[in-house]
Write a protein that holds these residues in place. Structure first.
Motif, PDB file in Angstrom:
ATOM      1  N   GLY A 352       0.842  -1.186   0.000  1.00 22.39           N
ATOM      2  CA  GLY A 352       0.000   0.000   0.000  1.00 22.39           C
ATOM      3  C   GLY A 352       0.874   1.232   0.000  1.00 22.39           C
ATOM      4  O   GLY A 352       1.954   1.245   0.605  1.00 22.39           O
ATOM      5  N   THR A 353       0.445   2.287  -0.666  1.00 18.38           N
ATOM      6  CA  THR A 353       1.287   3.476  -0.826  1.00 18.38           C
ATOM      7  C   THR A 353       0.898   4.637   0.087  1.00 18.38           C
ATOM      8  O   THR A 353       1.643   5.609   0.189  1.00 18.38           O
ATOM      9  N   ALA A 354      -0.254   4.571   0.757  1.00 13.75           N
ATOM     10  CA  ALA A 354      -0.712   5.710   1.559  1.00 13.75           C
ATOM     11  C   ALA A 354       0.204   5.922   2.763  1.00 13.75           C
ATOM     12  O   ALA A 354       0.509   4.978   3.494  1.00 13.75           O
ATOM     13  N   VAL A 355       0.646   7.166   2.962  1.00 16.85           N
ATOM     14  CA  VAL A 355       1.512   7.472   4.105  1.00 16.85           C
ATOM     15  C   VAL A 355       0.901   8.502   5.044  1.00 16.85           C
ATOM     16  O   VAL A 355       1.226   8.526   6.228  1.00 16.85           O
ATOM     17  N   ALA A 356       0.004   9.360   4.549  1.00 13.42           N
ATOM     18  CA  ALA A 356      -0.584  10.368   5.432  1.00 13.42           C
ATOM     19  C   ALA A 356      -1.921  10.846   4.870  1.00 13.42           C
ATOM     20  O   ALA A 356      -2.035  11.142   3.674  1.00 13.42           O
ATOM     21  N   VAL A 357      -2.925  10.903   5.748  1.00 10.45           N
ATOM     22  CA  VAL A 357      -4.209  11.534   5.419  1.00 10.45           C
ATOM     23  C   VAL A 357      -4.224  12.894   6.090  1.00 10.45           C
ATOM     24  O   VAL A 357      -4.042  13.006   7.303  1.00 10.45           O
ATOM     25  N   VAL A 358      -4.435  13.941   5.273  1.00  6.21           N
ATOM     26  CA  VAL A 358      -4.426  15.316   5.750  1.00  6.21           C
ATOM     27  C   VAL A 358      -5.731  15.975   5.311  1.00  6.21           C
ATOM     28  O   VAL A 358      -5.868  16.398   4.162  1.00  6.21           O
ATOM     29  N   GLY A 359      -6.697  16.045   6.207  1.00  6.09           N
ATOM     30  CA  GLY A 359      -7.981  16.640   5.836  1.00  6.09           C
ATOM     31  C   GLY A 359      -8.701  15.791   4.828  1.00  6.09           C
ATOM     32  O   GLY A 359      -9.151  14.681   5.128  1.00  6.09           O
ATOM     33  N   ASP A 360      -8.811  16.260   3.581  1.00  2.00           N
ATOM     34  CA  ASP A 360      -9.459  15.494   2.517  1.00  2.00           C
ATOM     35  C   ASP A 360      -8.474  15.097   1.430  1.00  2.00           C
ATOM     36  O   ASP A 360      -8.851  14.854   0.286  1.00  2.00           O
ATOM     37  N   VAL A 361      -7.192  15.008   1.798  1.00  2.00           N
ATOM     38  CA  VAL A 361      -6.133  14.633   0.861  1.00  2.00           C
ATOM     39  C   VAL A 361      -5.351  13.465   1.443  1.00  2.00           C
ATOM     40  O   VAL A 361      -5.101  13.405   2.652  1.00  2.00           O
ATOM     41  N   VAL A 362      -4.990  12.510   0.579  1.00  2.00           N
ATOM     42  CA  VAL A 362      -4.084  11.448   1.011  1.00  2.00           C
ATOM     43  C   VAL A 362      -2.798  11.550   0.211  1.00  2.00           C
ATOM     44  O   VAL A 362      -2.810  11.758  -1.011  1.00  2.00           O
ATOM     45  N   LEU A 363      -1.679  11.462   0.909  1.00  2.00           N
ATOM     46  CA  LEU A 363      -0.358  11.500   0.293  1.00  2.00           C
ATOM     47  C   LEU A 363       0.115  10.071   0.108  1.00  2.00           C
ATOM     48  O   LEU A 363       0.056   9.258   1.043  1.00  2.00           O
ATOM     49  N   LEU A 364       0.577   9.748  -1.103  1.00  2.00           N
ATOM     50  CA  LEU A 364       1.017   8.399  -1.441  1.00  2.00           C
ATOM     51  C   LEU A 364       2.497   8.404  -1.794  1.00  2.00           C
ATOM     52  O   LEU A 364       3.000   9.343  -2.419  1.00  2.00           O
ATOM     53  N   ARG A 365       3.177   7.342  -1.405  1.00  2.00           N
ATOM     54  CA  ARG A 365       4.586   7.202  -1.767  1.00  2.00           C
ATOM     55  C   ARG A 365       4.805   5.832  -2.395  1.00  2.00           C
ATOM     56  O   ARG A 365       4.586   4.802  -1.751  1.00  2.00           O
ATOM     57  N   ASP A 366       5.229   5.823  -3.660  1.00  2.00           N
ATOM     58  CA  ASP A 366       5.603   4.602  -4.360  1.00  2.00           C
ATOM     59  C   ASP A 366       7.120   4.481  -4.268  1.00  2.00           C
ATOM     60  O   ASP A 366       7.849   5.167  -4.989  1.00  2.00           O
TER      61      ASP A 366
END
Length: 465
Positions: A352-366
């Motif tokens: 899974g690539t999700a690293v942080a949920v910030v409000g209504d945005v998710v930051l992904l790292r591949d």
């Protein structure tokens, strides 16, 4: 269980940590107290203060330690608990011993870096992650001569001790309530209590027939911060009502499975095989104990930071986003999955690539493609996508800013992907051992940050305009 036996079991599970030397100097900013960090943009904070562990403690080789881990054993993790304008940290000396020698709790001013107080902190088995009623509350090892719950006043450092005959193994705090877990976990004879430091079972007491072994990591067995209580011991998991202690549901963890509480009183269970730690699927359990989502597959979304704007923000499971109230699928995205090469430690072929949920945005790292992506959590649409060789560990959030830690601290706007500032550790202190990437970062106020490595703690704040 005999206390001496418990001591031997726990000691066998603790790694001996060898600490390095510390520079016996204190760096304090002059003038208005804030120094511009060389090479940073105008948007970057400046160095407000710097505190050296050895100089503050008065002994070489002294280092910062996270109070939440206690002083009974030296786990080697720097850290602190921050509340308002006070940073509470622990300093001690290891010398290769399993316990932290002569541990002392310090209250440091988050604005100016001055030491407000210091108090002895020996024989602490752990502390709550958040203060309660103006105190950081800890508990001693049950093996000490006089076991107690111990409160450190945030303003003065004054110690309040509540003696107890309980064998306490975990505590948590939320608002004005203290939660205490105690009992013999190897005999499935445990209880939870809710109350105050002075009267820890004043509000309720509840027995639970569940248990584990003392060698297990008991750090995160009690969660009270996501709208319901979650109590995890070994393979046993129970939900409970925070106000009454009433058990609401139970479940079991097969193999090496684990759970992660999330906002809205939901729990994600990652089904994991012990052989190769291969993940076979994920389930979402609501506050009533219903499984509202069940997904097969190797992908688990394990967030470093989970800060959704509200309960309408969907929950990420596998390659999709699900309504955390109904379990309905809202959208899917291939960006949520990254291929990986199995190794001797992990048999999974996808991450899974999700690293942080910030409000209504998710930051992904591949990490395979070395890219960073942001998705709109309400729609699944891409907000931005970038090649990023130097992505670092997410250390803290500040509004829409995601703060990452590596060879320095970098701010990234979660919605745009722009980086308004980047501060190198070597620009703050040219000794590469003074600040390291395995420290702890936290936001004290918007635009103000505290970072602690083993040797040095710094405060960053806006430059005067």
């Amino acid at each position: 269980m005999n206390r001496e036996i418990r001591n031997l079991l726990v000691a066998a599970a603790v790694a001996i940590v060898t600490v390095t030397s510390a520079v016996v100097t204190v760096v304090q900013a002059g003038g208005d107290g804030t120094r511009k960090i060389t090479g940073t943009s105008d948007a970057a904070p400046g160095l407000g203060w710097s505190v050296d562990a050895a100089a503050t403690y008065g002994r070489a080789f002294a280092e910062f330690r996270d109070p939440r881990s206690g002083s009974e054993f030296d786990w080697g993790d720097p850290g602190f608990v921050i509340s308002g304008d006070v940073v509470v940290t622990m300093i001690g000396v290891s010398h290769g011993e399993m316990n932290l020698q002569d541990a002392t709790m310090f209250g440091i001013d988050a604005v100016g870096g001055e030491v407000r107080w210091q108090s002895p902190a020996d024989d602490l088995a752990g502390c709550a992650s958040t203060p309660v009623d103006g105190r950081l509350v800890c508990f001693t090892s049950p093996l000490v001569e006089e076991p107690a719950l111990v409160g450190f006043d945030l303003d003065t450092g004054e110690i309040t001790r509540t003696p107890t005959e309980w064998m306490v193994f975990a505590i948590a705090a939320d608002g004005d309530r203290l939660y205490v877990a105690e009992g013999d976990i190897e005999d499935d004879d445990v209880r939870l209590h809710a109350g105050t430091l002075a009267d820890p079972d004043a509000q309720w007491s509840q027995p639970f027939v569940m248990g584990s072994v003392w060698e297990d990591d008991l750090t995160d067995v009690l969660d009270v911060s996501h709208g319901q209580g979650v109590f995890t011991l070994g393979a046993d998991v129970a939900g409970f009502d925070l106000d009454s202690g009433r058990p609401t549901w139970t479940t079991r963890l097969e193999g090496c499975s684990r759970v992660a509480p999330s906002d809205g009183g939901v729990l994600v269970r990652f089904r994991t095989e012990c052989d190769g730690h291969r993940i076979t699927g994920s389930d979402v359990i609501d506050r009533g104990g219903r499984t509202i989502v069940s997904v097969d597959g190797e992908v688990a979304q394990s967030l470093s930071f989970d800060a959704p704007a509200d309960e309408s923000i969907p929950l990420l499971v596998g390659d999709g986003a699900y309504d955390r109230r109904t379990g309905d699928l809202r959208w899917t995205s291939p960006d949520l999955i990254s291929p990986r090469e199995p190794d001797e430690y992990n048999a999974s072929t996808a991450l899974g690539t999700a690293v942080a949920v910030v409000g209504d945005v998710v930051l992904l790292r591949d990490y395979s493609a070395k890219t960073t992506t942001a998705l709109d959590l309400r729609t699944g649409d891409r907000l931005w996508h970038r090649d990023d060789e130097s992505f670092r560990t997410v250390g803290a959030l500040d509004g829409q800013l995601v703060l990452t830690v590596g060879d320095g601290i970098r701010a990234v706007d979660a919605r745009t992907g722009e980086s308004p500032w980047d501060a190198s550790f070597l620009a703050i202190n040219d000794d590469p051992d003074t600040l390291s990437s395995n420290g702890m970062l936290a936001t004290s106020d918007p635009g103000r940050y505290v970072y602690a490595s083993a040797r040095t703690m710094i405060g960053l704040r806006p430059l005067p305009r």
